[in-house]
Motif scaffolding. Structure first.
Motif, PDB file in Angstrom:
ATOM      1  N   ALA A  40       0.345  -2.848  -7.788  1.00 29.23           N
ATOM      2  CA  ALA A  40      -0.878  -2.097  -8.089  1.00 29.23           C
ATOM      3  C   ALA A  40      -1.121  -2.160  -9.589  1.00 29.23           C
ATOM      4  N   VAL A  42      -3.162  -0.188 -12.295  1.00 21.78           N
ATOM      5  CA  VAL A  42      -3.641   1.191 -12.265  1.00 21.78           C
ATOM      6  C   VAL A  42      -4.448   1.520 -13.512  1.00 21.78           C
ATOM      7  N   VAL A  47      -0.415   6.673  -9.002  1.00 15.58           N
ATOM      8  CA  VAL A  47       0.104   5.788  -7.959  1.00 15.58           C
ATOM      9  C   VAL A  47       1.621   5.852  -8.003  1.00 15.58           C
ATOM     10  N   PHE A  54       2.801   2.391  -1.458  1.00 20.27           N
ATOM     11  CA  PHE A  54       2.263   3.183  -2.558  1.00 20.27           C
ATOM     12  C   PHE A  54       1.647   4.444  -1.985  1.00 20.27           C
ATOM     13  N   VAL A  65      -7.914   1.284  -8.924  1.00 21.17           N
ATOM     14  CA  VAL A  65      -6.623   0.685  -8.594  1.00 21.17           C
ATOM     15  C   VAL A  65      -6.909  -0.671  -7.953  1.00 21.17           C
ATOM     16  N   ILE A  67      -5.032  -3.539  -5.834  1.00 28.54           N
ATOM     17  CA  ILE A  67      -3.843  -3.830  -5.048  1.00 28.54           C
ATOM     18  C   ILE A  67      -3.715  -5.350  -4.922  1.00 28.54           C
ATOM     19  N   SER A 108      -9.489  -3.460  -3.936  1.00 28.00           N
ATOM     20  CA  SER A 108      -9.734  -2.487  -5.003  1.00 28.00           C
ATOM     21  C   SER A 108     -10.076  -1.145  -4.394  1.00 28.00           C
TER      22      SER A 108
END
Length: 148
Positions: A40, A42, A47, A54, A65, A67, A108
């Motif tokens: 991730a 951030v 998170v 997560f 975030v 991913i 996202s």
């Protein structure tokens, strides 16, 4: 998207007020382990890696975030899914099979007003963490790895 349902992510989905503002989102990928990581990037969000997942606390709000999946260069990945869940609300982001060359942007999560919006990135390319982070407006130093 109405809470309490399971939906396939195709493009973008906005979670309803309850799923956006209460509890936490759990993000998991069934193919973690053996050199396959869930990452991730951030920006202004909480998170927490918990095992191979997560957990994103929604109480303080969500900013952005990204991913990603992460592997060594040239790793073949089978078709799989990333699951985003909040209680009985589940969103499945299907990932096509393909060759990974490092960090591969997949999904996202963005806070818009009081809602959580999920965006399927459909990004066909992967690479080093720094360039991928920069392409999505993140700092590579803000990454978190699940399972560690």
């Amino acid at each position: 998207m109405t809470g309490g349902t399971t939906t396939q992510l195709d493009g973008a989905i906005t979670l309803d007020r309850l799923a956006s503002g209460y509890g936490a989102l759990t993000i998991s990928w069934s193919h973690t382990g053996e050199g396959r990581d869930l990452l991730a990037l951030v920006d202004g969000s909480t998170v927490d890696p918990r095992g191979d997942e997560f957990v994103i606390d929604l109480l303080p709000g969500l900013d952005r975030v990204l991913i990603c999946t992460g592997t060594a260069r040239g790793v073949e990945l089978p078709e799989s899914s990333i699951i985003v869940a909040n209680g009985s609300t589940r969103v499945e982001c299907r990932l096509p099979a393909g060759t990974s060359y490092g960090v591969w942007p997949r999904l996202s999560l963005v806070g818009v007003d009081e809602f959580v919006v999920l965006l399927d990135e459909h990004d066909p390319s992967s690479g080093d963490l720094g360039p991928v982070a920069a392409a999505y407006g993140h700092d590579a130093a803000t990454f978190v790895r699940a399972g560690r």
